[in-house]
Design a protein around this motif. Structure first.
Motif, PDB file in Angstrom:
ATOM      1  N   UNK A   1      24.405 -90.105  64.980  1.00 47.78           N
ATOM      2  CA  UNK A   1      25.066 -89.658  63.876  1.00 47.78           C
ATOM      3  C   UNK A   1      24.585 -88.895  62.817  1.00 47.78           C
ATOM      4  N   UNK A   2      25.254 -88.131  62.112  1.00 48.28           N
ATOM      5  CA  UNK A   2      24.912 -87.051  61.157  1.00 48.28           C
ATOM      6  C   UNK A   2      25.893 -87.211  60.001  1.00 48.28           C
ATOM      7  N   UNK A   3      25.520 -87.138  58.712  1.00 45.08           N
ATOM      8  CA  UNK A   3      26.347 -87.363  57.565  1.00 45.08           C
ATOM      9  C   UNK A   3      27.338 -86.236  57.396  1.00 45.08           C
ATOM     10  N   UNK A   4      26.780 -84.992  57.352  1.00 43.59           N
ATOM     11  CA  UNK A   4      27.847 -83.797  57.619  1.00 43.59           C
ATOM     12  C   UNK A   4      28.977 -84.018  58.525  1.00 43.59           C
ATOM     13  N   UNK A   5      28.739 -84.520  59.759  1.00 45.45           N
ATOM     14  CA  UNK A   5      29.801 -84.916  60.340  1.00 45.45           C
ATOM     15  C   UNK A   5      30.907 -85.906  60.159  1.00 45.45           C
ATOM     16  N   UNK A   6      30.210 -86.726  59.322  1.00 44.50           N
ATOM     17  CA  UNK A   6      31.222 -87.708  58.799  1.00 44.50           C
ATOM     18  C   UNK A   6      31.828 -87.139  57.677  1.00 44.50           C
TER      19      UNK A   6
ATOM     20  N   UNK B   1      33.273 -85.804  67.356  1.00 45.20           N
ATOM     21  CA  UNK B   1      34.022 -85.312  66.149  1.00 45.20           C
ATOM     22  C   UNK B   1      35.117 -84.645  66.715  1.00 45.20           C
ATOM     23  N   UNK B   2      35.113 -84.055  67.947  1.00 48.85           N
ATOM     24  CA  UNK B   2      36.328 -83.315  68.134  1.00 48.85           C
ATOM     25  C   UNK B   2      36.991 -84.210  69.435  1.00 48.85           C
ATOM     26  N   UNK B   3      36.700 -85.284  69.912  1.00 45.01           N
ATOM     27  CA  UNK B   3      37.137 -85.947  71.072  1.00 45.01           C
ATOM     28  C   UNK B   3      38.535 -86.399  70.733  1.00 45.01           C
ATOM     29  N   UNK B   4      38.660 -86.671  69.522  1.00 41.43           N
ATOM     30  CA  UNK B   4      40.011 -87.451  68.935  1.00 41.43           C
ATOM     31  C   UNK B   4      41.422 -86.137  68.744  1.00 41.43           C
ATOM     32  N   UNK B   5      41.010 -84.946  68.822  1.00 41.31           N
ATOM     33  CA  UNK B   5      41.885 -84.071  68.792  1.00 41.31           C
ATOM     34  C   UNK B   5      42.361 -83.405  70.077  1.00 41.31           C
ATOM     35  N   UNK B   6      41.894 -84.028  71.102  1.00 43.94           N
ATOM     36  CA  UNK B   6      42.372 -83.637  72.486  1.00 43.94           C
ATOM     37  C   UNK B   6      43.304 -84.619  73.068  1.00 43.94           C
ATOM     38  N   UNK B   7      44.008 -84.226  74.121  1.00 41.65           N
ATOM     39  CA  UNK B   7      45.071 -85.004  74.559  1.00 41.65           C
ATOM     40  C   UNK B   7      44.742 -86.325  75.073  1.00 41.65           C
TER      41      UNK B   7
END
Length: 533
Positions: A379-384, A259-265
């Motif tokens: 996978x978790x729906x709340x994460x999606x 969930x957070x990987x895409x917001x890192x450089x």
């Protein structure tokens, strides 16, 4: 018993069957399913196997086709109707008071090729129904051939540019979607591999497409290759304390695809950020184990580069990096439907924001965390739902309802829960619920809690067959290898299937049953229906 309301369209459909052949009737949806189909905004649908998730998505997609047709012909009053009584034909888009002859670009994506085939057949049946025509004879077949994407999608280009209008609604696998997305940018991810680049640039590139796909598969690291070719070479002092499947999930779904990987450089979690995940309320992995997992991850990345190989997370990260710069050159979709979404990582789901900007109305996500069987996916729906809010809506800047930054989560759809099972009788459901309860107990953070499923049909518990004297049950039923290979076994047909764990077991079973029964892996049978399994 099953009752149908006899609309004018249904009567015409029944009268069209003058040749005496069997007619398929369209699904009669429940009130809850109808509410979801008519829901005007992006939605999340959660339900166990057989609760009608795919049916809802298909009917919702088809309703949009009808609405688009009605808007072009002036039948505005019919736009909320899903009686399926409208004729099929060309569609138009209304922009203000101006009508433009165009196509409604709808995209349906799921991981399973066989489920894609089933959805295409269902859409074909619906189109046949509304035109009072006959459905293709193929739709009754359950014998799915081993057809790869190149054959199944031979009329669809490997990009999202210049898609033939007759191809919409576009029903494709996620693998085909990645290929088309990669082909919709200025350069391909696979250009970095010299052997793939040379083959693709050769004058035989078109005829060698199978060779290209085979070469790409040879370079891709999935869980099976990770377990067999990489895992034995890591530090045994760490691997003996860890499970290879769990480590691969952590690498693909969290370190590289979370969930957070895409917001890192660099689109990957640093060691410090990954270890901090152990303090989260849903974490069951200690800081010490995360340290070892990250050490294995670093070693894995080094070995992968030396081997000139890649994994799916590398491909997805590269797509994000290119698409963030605005290099997408494909067509924009109006509506996107993602079925079996639990088979995708958060980073994979995030790719859809680049091809559809209709965030308020244009997305439907459907799935079930109890059916997460894709290797490397957690996978978790709340994460999606959090991903959709933070990266689709907030990052979009604006939408048709005003400034997206002023749109809070209360205006987003709740997760719809489907719990009436249409596929399975009560005996099977009671058994499956006992398994679900064990998952709740031992893996409380890895499965969404739902109320028990209900069925209107009574049934006995499934039969547990044990052969005497440790004989193989398959041999007992079908005989020894080669016996009756050309004959159909009484009681086994297209409506019945043998389910196996993986391809290796399927090959073993096939030696005994030949063509007497359909044998599918668990991944292949997802979303499909059979009378006996």
């Amino acid at each position: 018993m099953k009752f149908y309301s006899l609309s004018a369209g249904l009567v015409n459909h029944l009268l069209s069957g003058s040749d005496g052949k069997e007619l398929d009737l369209p699904f009669e949806v429940t009130d809850q399913e109808l509410d979801i189909i008519r829901f005007p905004r992006s939605a999340f649908i959660l339900g166990r196997s057989g609760t009608g998730k795919t049916t809802v998505l298909t009917m919702k997609l088809f309703q949009k086709e009808q609405q688009h047709y009605f808007s072009s012909t002036g039948f505005v009053e019919a736009m909320g109707d899903i009686s399926l009584s409208a004729p099929s034909g060309s569609v138009c888009r209304v922009v203000g008071n101006e009508t433009k002859s165009t196509v409604l670009r709808q995209l349906f994506v799921t991981v399973s090729p066989k489920l894609c085939s089933a959805v295409k057949n269902q859409l074909s049946n619906l189109k046949s129904f509304i035109s009072s025509g006959r459905a293709s004879a193929e739709h009754n077949s359950i014998e799915f051939p081993d057809v790869d994407d190149a054959v199944q999608y031979r009329d669809i280009p490997d990009s999202l540019r210049d898609i033939p209008p007759e191809s919409f609604p576009l029903v494709i696998t996620f693998q085909k979607f990645l290929t088309m997305l990669d082909g919709s940018t200025r350069n391909s991810y696979f250009d970095r591999f010299s052997d793939i680049r040379e083959l693709s640039q050769s004058k035989f590139a078109t005829s060698s497409s199978y060779a290209l796909r085979a070469l790409k598969r040879m370079k891709e690291v999935n869980y099976e290759r990770f377990n067999s070719s990489y895992w034995p070479h890591f530090n045994c002092q760490m691997t003996k304390k860890l499970d290879s499947s769990m480590v691969f999930i952590e690498i693909i779904s969290h370190i590289k695809g979370g969930l957070f990987a895409g917001r890192l450089p660099d689109d990957k979690l640093s060691r410090e950020d990954y270890i901090l995940l152990s303090e989260g309320r849903v974490s069951s992995i200690s800081r010490e184990r995360r340290e070892m997992i990250y050490d294995i991850f670093l070693e894995y990345e080094k070995k992968k580069i030396l081997n000139d190989e890649f994994d799916l997370a590398d491909f997805v990260i590269d797509l994000h990096c290119r698409l963030k710069t605005g290099c997408y050159e494909g067509e924009e979709m109006d509506f996107v439907y993602i079925d079996e979404v639990q088979d995708l990582t958060m980073r994979q789901i995030g790719l859809f924001k680049y091809i559809c900007r209709n965030f308020v109305e244009g997305f439907v996500f459907s799935g079930d965390t109890a059916q997460t069987i894709a290797g490397g996916v957690d996978f978790r729906f709340q994460d999606a739902r959090s991903l959709f809010y933070n990266e689709f809506i907030l990052d979009s800047g604006s939408d048709i309802m005003g400034n997206a930054k002023n749109m809070d989560q209360s205006r987003m759809s709740d997760i719809y829960h489907l719990n009436q099972n249409f596929r399975t009788h009560a005996g099977v459901l009671n058994l499956s619920q006992s398994v679900i309860e064990l998952l709740y107990m031992f893996f409380p953070h890895h499965i969404d809690a739902l109320s028990p499923e209900t069925s209107l049909i009574y049934g006995e518990a499934p039969i547990w067959l044990v052969s005497a004297n440790d004989d193989n049950a398959i041999v007992t039923i079908f005989g020894k290898s080669g016996e009756n290979a050309g004959r159909s076994t009484s009681g086994f047909g297209a409506e019945q299937v043998i389910l196996v764990r993986d391809d290796s077991v399927r090959k073993e079973i096939a030696e005994h049953v030949g063509k007497q029964a359909l044998v599918l892996t668990i991944a292949e049978c997802k979303g499909l229906e059979f009378q006996v399994f």
